[in-house]
Design a protein around this motif. Structure first.
Motif, PDB file in Angstrom:
ATOM      1  N   LYS A  92       1.055  -1.140  -0.073  1.00  0.00           N
ATOM      2  CA  LYS A  92      -0.037   0.050   0.141  1.00  0.00           C
ATOM      3  C   LYS A  92       0.946   1.308   0.100  1.00  0.00           C
ATOM      4  O   LYS A  92       0.388   2.144  -0.476  1.00  0.00           O
ATOM      5  N   LYS A  94       0.232   3.878  -2.680  1.00  0.00           N
ATOM      6  CA  LYS A  94      -0.299   5.461  -2.285  1.00  0.00           C
ATOM      7  C   LYS A  94       0.497   6.667  -3.067  1.00  0.00           C
ATOM      8  O   LYS A  94      -0.129   7.542  -3.234  1.00  0.00           O
ATOM      9  N   LEU A 121      -0.486   7.163  -6.440  1.00  0.00           N
ATOM     10  CA  LEU A 121      -1.710   7.950  -6.414  1.00  0.00           C
ATOM     11  C   LEU A 121      -1.617   9.365  -6.215  1.00  0.00           C
ATOM     12  O   LEU A 121      -2.135  10.425  -6.604  1.00  0.00           O
ATOM     13  N   HIS A 180      -5.083   2.279  -8.906  1.00  0.00           N
ATOM     14  CA  HIS A 180      -6.571   1.858  -8.220  1.00  0.00           C
ATOM     15  C   HIS A 180      -6.879   0.568  -8.167  1.00  0.00           C
ATOM     16  O   HIS A 180      -7.160  -0.224  -7.373  1.00  0.00           O
ATOM     17  N   LEU A 238      -4.612  -1.389  -5.666  1.00  0.00           N
ATOM     18  CA  LEU A 238      -5.332  -1.120  -4.393  1.00  0.00           C
ATOM     19  C   LEU A 238      -6.649  -2.115  -4.333  1.00  0.00           C
ATOM     20  O   LEU A 238      -6.641  -2.418  -3.318  1.00  0.00           O
ATOM     21  N   GLY A 239      -7.480  -2.152  -5.363  1.00  0.00           N
ATOM     22  CA  GLY A 239      -8.293  -3.000  -5.135  1.00  0.00           C
ATOM     23  C   GLY A 239      -7.934  -4.335  -4.946  1.00  0.00           C
ATOM     24  O   GLY A 239      -8.690  -4.992  -4.078  1.00  0.00           O
ATOM     25  N   LEU A 253     -13.355  -1.085   0.523  1.00  0.00           N
ATOM     26  CA  LEU A 253     -12.325  -0.363  -0.151  1.00  0.00           C
ATOM     27  C   LEU A 253     -11.975  -0.977  -1.301  1.00  0.00           C
ATOM     28  O   LEU A 253     -11.616  -0.274  -2.296  1.00  0.00           O
ATOM     29  N   GLN A 310     -14.537   0.028  -4.027  1.00  0.00           N
ATOM     30  CA  GLN A 310     -14.221   1.387  -3.923  1.00  0.00           C
ATOM     31  C   GLN A 310     -13.113   1.996  -5.381  1.00  0.00           C
ATOM     32  O   GLN A 310     -13.487   2.504  -6.150  1.00  0.00           O
ATOM     33  N   HIS A 311     -12.103   0.964  -4.966  1.00  0.00           N
ATOM     34  CA  HIS A 311     -10.953   1.432  -5.952  1.00  0.00           C
ATOM     35  C   HIS A 311     -11.102   0.427  -7.327  1.00  0.00           C
ATOM     36  O   HIS A 311     -10.713   0.959  -8.204  1.00  0.00           O
ATOM     37  N   ARG A 336     -13.428   3.010  -9.020  1.00  0.00           N
ATOM     38  CA  ARG A 336     -12.787   4.319  -9.571  1.00  0.00           C
ATOM     39  C   ARG A 336     -11.975   3.770 -10.652  1.00  0.00           C
ATOM     40  O   ARG A 336     -11.822   4.731 -11.718  1.00  0.00           O
ATOM     41  N   ALA A 337     -11.266   3.019 -10.777  1.00  0.00           N
ATOM     42  CA  ALA A 337     -10.718   2.337 -11.979  1.00  0.00           C
ATOM     43  C   ALA A 337     -11.125   2.150 -13.103  1.00  0.00           C
ATOM     44  O   ALA A 337     -10.873   2.882 -14.166  1.00  0.00           O
ATOM     45  N   TYR A 394     -12.473  -7.356 -11.367  1.00  0.00           N
ATOM     46  CA  TYR A 394     -13.626  -6.550 -10.672  1.00  0.00           C
ATOM     47  C   TYR A 394     -14.530  -7.557 -10.433  1.00  0.00           C
ATOM     48  O   TYR A 394     -15.133  -7.813  -9.487  1.00  0.00           O
TER      49      TYR A 394
END
Length: 252
Positions: free
Chosen positions: A57, A61, A64, A74, A77-78, A89, A92-93, A96-97, A111
């Motif tokens: 992470k 980070k 990003l 992203h 991080l997913g 979380l 969310q990532h 976002r991607a 995903y």
């Protein structure tokens, strides 16, 4: 030998590419920021492959911070949060991607796999369906296999069969699709196709508890007692604590 030294060498090499002559800060240039971002992502993915999600992470980070719209950061991080059992979380990532690049089939397939793991099968099916529309995706056969596994979870066996067959048209040596088609054919009482799929599976994959039980059943149907006995011994030796072995014992 661990992979950690190689990760830092890779990271150092990538960042070295950002350094220019003089006193110009490489992170002040677009090229330098891009190369640094990619280096951080690769470092994070390297940690993830080693199972060190906490360490992964940190560079992700930083990636990003350099580029808040990085699809790869992203998406990585997913995956990290998926492994850490932080579904909100992770979701969310991944989202976002895909909002940044809806055409990224790899991220969409990942995903879908996350949604499948969460038991969100209709949503997973939709993500895999969208991913399958990319005719140029190099791992498209696996997407159709994922569609088949999801359809099975939704108890749509006929649709699952069609997806597995599509997967094999793209890659005829895909073990899971071969085994699932063998099992589906066996359920329908279509023993000749079931045996054909099972034999093809056996050529490309090691046996597991499900395949051994199926092989035993097919051997009995085709009166191959020696093969049934041999597979039974393998099931007892390799998978004695499985439901398949208990089912095998109940059928003796």
């Amino acid at each position: 030998m661990t992979l950690r030294p190689a990760l830092f060498l890779l990271f150092a090499a990538l960042l070295a590419g950002c350094v220019s002559s003089g006193n110009v800060d490489p992170l002040k240039t677009e090229k330098g920021r891009t190369e640094a971002r990619d280096a951080y992502i690769q470092l994070g993915l390297g940690y993830l492959r080693q199972g060190e999600t906490g360490k992964a992470k940190v560079p992700l980070k930083k990636a990003l911070e350099l580029d808040p719209s990085s699809v790869d950061a992203h998406a990585a991080l997913g995956l990290v949060f998926q492994v850490e059992l932080e579904p909100q979380l992770a979701d969310q990532h991944f989202r976002r991607a895909l909002s940044i690049d809806p055409r990224d089939t790899r991220v969409r397939n990942n995903y879908g796999s996350f949604l499948f793991e969460q038991g969100r099968y209709p949503e997973a099916l939709e993500q895999f369906r969208l991913a399958s529309e990319d005719n140029l995706y190099s791992e498209r056969s696996w997407v159709f296999e994922n569609l088949g596994m999801t359809a099975l979870k939704m108890n749509d066996r006929e649709q699952a069969r069609q997806y597995f067959e599509r997967a094999l048209r793209l890659n005829r040596r895909q073990p899971r699709s071969l085994l699932e088609l063998a099992l589906l054919a066996y359920e329908r009482g279509e023993y000749v196709p079931a045996r054909s799929y099972y034999e093809r599976f056996s050529e490309v994959s090691e046996q597991n508890s499900r395949s051994l039980l199926l092989g035993i059943r097919l051997a009995k149907i085709f009166d191959d007692r020696d093969k049934a006995a041999s597979l039974g011994l393998q099931l007892k030796r390799l998978y004695p604590g499985t439901p398949e072995y208990q089912q095998y014992l109940s059928e003796q």
